[in-house]
Each structure stands twice: as structure tokens, then as C-alpha cells.
Scaffold this motif. Structure first.
Motif, PDB file in Angstrom:
ATOM      1  N   PHE A   9      20.416   6.148 -58.921  1.00 40.85           N
ATOM      2  CA  PHE A   9      21.829   5.799 -59.048  1.00 40.85           C
ATOM      3  C   PHE A   9      22.507   6.455 -60.252  1.00 40.85           C
ATOM      4  CE2 PHE A   9      20.569   2.071 -56.428  1.00 40.85           C
ATOM      5  CZ  PHE A   9      21.479   2.258 -55.403  1.00 40.85           C
ATOM      6  N   LYS A  10      21.743   6.690 -61.326  1.00 42.29           N
ATOM      7  CA  LYS A  10      22.343   7.255 -62.535  1.00 42.29           C
ATOM      8  C   LYS A  10      21.393   8.252 -63.188  1.00 42.29           C
ATOM      9  CE  LYS A  10      25.573   3.566 -63.783  1.00 42.29           C
ATOM     10  NZ  LYS A  10      26.081   2.718 -64.895  1.00 42.29           N
ATOM     11  N   PHE A  11      21.968   9.115 -64.015  1.00 46.10           N
ATOM     12  CA  PHE A  11      21.216  10.152 -64.717  1.00 46.10           C
ATOM     13  C   PHE A  11      20.411   9.539 -65.861  1.00 46.10           C
ATOM     14  CE2 PHE A  11      20.954  13.526 -67.972  1.00 46.10           C
ATOM     15  CZ  PHE A  11      20.366  14.531 -67.219  1.00 46.10           C
ATOM     16  N   PHE A  24      23.728  14.826 -59.187  1.00 50.98           N
ATOM     17  CA  PHE A  24      24.579  14.162 -58.204  1.00 50.98           C
ATOM     18  C   PHE A  24      23.876  12.869 -57.799  1.00 50.98           C
ATOM     19  CE2 PHE A  24      25.591  18.642 -58.022  1.00 50.98           C
ATOM     20  CZ  PHE A  24      26.985  18.645 -57.993  1.00 50.98           C
ATOM     21  N   GLU A  25      24.462  11.756 -58.181  1.00 51.66           N
ATOM     22  CA  GLU A  25      23.804  10.465 -58.016  1.00 51.66           C
ATOM     23  C   GLU A  25      23.735  10.036 -56.561  1.00 51.66           C
ATOM     24  OE1 GLU A  25      27.793   7.750 -58.869  1.00 51.66           O
ATOM     25  OE2 GLU A  25      26.450   8.289 -60.512  1.00 51.66           O
ATOM     26  N   ALA A  35      19.654  11.456 -54.121  1.00 49.84           N
ATOM     27  CA  ALA A  35      20.103  11.943 -55.422  1.00 49.84           C
ATOM     28  C   ALA A  35      19.667  13.401 -55.541  1.00 49.84           C
ATOM     29  CB  ALA A  35      19.508  11.104 -56.539  1.00 49.84           C
ATOM     30  N   GLU A  36      20.368  14.161 -56.385  1.00 50.03           N
ATOM     31  CA  GLU A  36      20.107  15.598 -56.383  1.00 50.03           C
ATOM     32  C   GLU A  36      20.392  16.218 -57.744  1.00 50.03           C
ATOM     33  OE1 GLU A  36      21.324  19.245 -53.382  1.00 50.03           O
ATOM     34  OE2 GLU A  36      22.859  17.777 -53.929  1.00 50.03           O
ATOM     35  N   LEU A  37      19.530  17.138 -58.129  1.00 44.90           N
ATOM     36  CA  LEU A  37      19.789  18.057 -59.228  1.00 44.90           C
ATOM     37  C   LEU A  37      20.094  19.405 -58.593  1.00 44.90           C
ATOM     38  CD1 LEU A  37      16.812  17.033 -61.516  1.00 44.90           C
ATOM     39  CD2 LEU A  37      19.209  16.948 -62.236  1.00 44.90           C
ATOM     40  N   ALA A  38      21.261  19.958 -58.880  1.00 44.67           N
ATOM     41  CA  ALA A  38      21.658  21.197 -58.213  1.00 44.67           C
ATOM     42  C   ALA A  38      22.228  22.193 -59.216  1.00 44.67           C
ATOM     43  CB  ALA A  38      22.685  20.915 -57.119  1.00 44.67           C
ATOM     44  N   ALA A  39      21.896  23.462 -59.001  1.00 39.36           N
ATOM     45  CA  ALA A  39      22.425  24.552 -59.823  1.00 39.36           C
ATOM     46  C   ALA A  39      22.964  25.635 -58.895  1.00 39.36           C
ATOM     47  CB  ALA A  39      21.337  25.123 -60.725  1.00 39.36           C
TER      48      ALA A  39
END
Length: 261
Positions: A9-11, A24-25, A35-39
Motif C-alpha cells: 500500500f505504501k513505499f 506505484f502503490e 504494487a510496482e517499481l517502474a523506471a
């Protein structure tokens, strides 16, 4: 199965800092998104970069990685419903690779047309479905650094005279089954007790990932029904709901499991 501290839900504030990746939560509920970490980046030679990225990914077999590719531009995504520490560690190592490759950060607001994709799925032993209905897999509210925790919960009841011996046996099973955290809530009434048992692990980092075989653990817990007059579920409804606790038997990374500080 991997249990322990994760993010959705949160970083994880103050734990990780990124230059290229954005978090992106997840929203849960009807949205049901990962949830996603994107570059989003541009590199000089995408094919050469992808070869290096694939080599790096072999060090993170439990993480999911996805690429959207348009010539020398890429969207690199690391995502899931439970982002353990090793997901963020993978992102950090990809950032080091991007820096060495002199990658350029691109704006996510600009439309991107994906010409091809690559997906790198998680690897590892398939432990099958949970065969034991009394094992509940649960999340938690937010703890330290916005962490949540993925745990096994068991509701049960047995005579008060057997409680201490039963708890000791569960501790032994935890040590056999790669579980470093065991705590419980209880409610003693008359000569009986209701128990709410929790089993999990702490933070899961690249070089210390713990996997738990749910069915092996469940088999050993069920065998205790042959040793004790143990029944799953609680007696007397809410009147004797097990809310006394937590009583800690095994613990690591407590602030990521029991309290937010």
C-alpha cells in the motif's frame, strides 16, 4: 511460500531511495492491482543492456521483472502483491547498471508504444496449494517504514492444562519449518482456552530469503490433534475471543511485525 515483512500500500519510507524507479502503490479491493517499481529510460544499446539485465536477474530468482521495449527506450517494471526487501534490492542494482550505461530518465507522462515485451517470472520450488483449511494466510496493518506482514494464522482451542505443552511443541515445529516468528493471543476461561496463533518471518533480503512449506507445517500441526484434545476454531463466540496478547515465543524484526514506531 515466502512469509514476512513486505510492502504494497505504501513505499518503505527512509529504507530505500531511487533515482530512476518510481513506486506505484497497490490499492487492493476492487482495483486489485499489483504494487510496482517502474523506471522509464533510454539507453544507447537496448539489446546489450537487456543481456546485462538478464544476467543480473539470475541473482534474484524470487522476483518478477517485466520489460516494455520500443527500440532503445524501455519501461522496466518490478511488481507484485507482496514486495519483499529483495524486490527493492533488485531495483537498486538495476539503477547501478543504468548509471553505468549512462541511461537517460524519461517522463512517464509521455505516451509510450510498446513494440515488444519480455517477462521474467519467479523461480523456485512449487509447493502446491494449501491443503489445510485451518491455515489462514493474512496480511496486517502498517508497521515500521509502512511495512505489512504476511503471516499464517490458526484459530484453535484446547484444555488449559495442555496449553503450555502445546505451545512448546509449536515452537519446536517452527524451528523445523523455517519459521522465526511465533506469537499468540489467548483467552482462558474455566478449564479451557481459545488461542489465536501467528507464524511468520522477518524481512526477506536477497541473501537470506526463507521459504516455508505450508503443507509440511500444516501436517505437523494436525498431528498434534493426536497428542492433545485440540480443536480448530474458537468456543463460545465473541464472549471468549482471544484478545490477550501478544504473547511472544519466537521473534525477529519485531517493529515490522507487531508495532509501528
Amino acid at each position: 511460500m515466502i512469509l514476512g515483512a513486505y510492502w504494497y500500500f505504501k513505499f518503505p519510507e527512509s529504507l530505500y531511495h531511487f533515482r530512476f524507479f518510481k513506486f506505484f502503490e497497490g490499492y487492493g479491493g476492487h482495483a486489485d492491482n499489483a504494487a510496482e517499481l517502474a523506471a522509464r529510460v533510454q539507453v544507447e544499446n537496448a539489446d546489450d543492456f537487456i543481456v546485462k539485465l538478464e544476467k543480473l536477474k539470475t541473482q534474484f530468482k524470487k522476483a518478477f521483472l517485466h520489460l516494455n521495449i520500443n527500440e532503445n527506450q524501455l519501461i522496466i517494471s518490478i511488481g507484485g502483491y507482496v514486495l519483499f526487501d529483495f524486490y527493492f534490492q533488485l531495483a537498486l542494482e538495476i539503477e547501478e547498471l543504468l548509471i553505468r550505461e549512462h541511461a537517460i530518465i524519461l517522463d512517464f507522462s509521455i505516451p509510450f508504444k510498446s513494440l515488444s515485451t519480455k517477462a521474467y517470472h519467479t523461480e523456485g520450488e512449487n509447493m502446491g496449494n494449501n491443503e489445510h483449511r485451518f491455515l489462514q494466510i493474512i496480511g496486517s496493518d502498517l508497521k515500521k517504514n509502512n511495512a505489512e506482514n504476511l503471516s499464517i494464522r490458526i484459530d484453535c482451542n484446547l484444555p488449559l492444562s495442555d496449553k503450555e505443552f502445546f505451545i512448546n511443541d509449536l515452537g519446536s515445529i517452527c524451528r523445523e519449518e523455517n519459521l522465526n516468528v511465533f506469537y499468540y493471543n489467548d483467552y482462558d476461561f474455566y478449564n479451557h482456552c481459545n488461542l489465536m496463533l501467528f507464524f511468520t518471518n522477518g524481512r526477506q533480503k536477497k541473501d537470506s530469503i526463507q521459504t516455508v512449506n505450508l503443507n509440511s507445517f500444516g501436517d505437523k500441526v494436525r498431528q498434534l490433534t493426536q497428542k492433545y484434545p485440540l480443536h480448530f476454531g474458537h468456543l463460545e463466540g465473541l464472549k471468549y475471543y482471544p484478545q490477550n496478547g501478544p504473547n511472544i515465543e519466537l521473534m525477529v524484526d519485531e517493529e515490522y511485525i507487531l508495532s509501528k514506531k
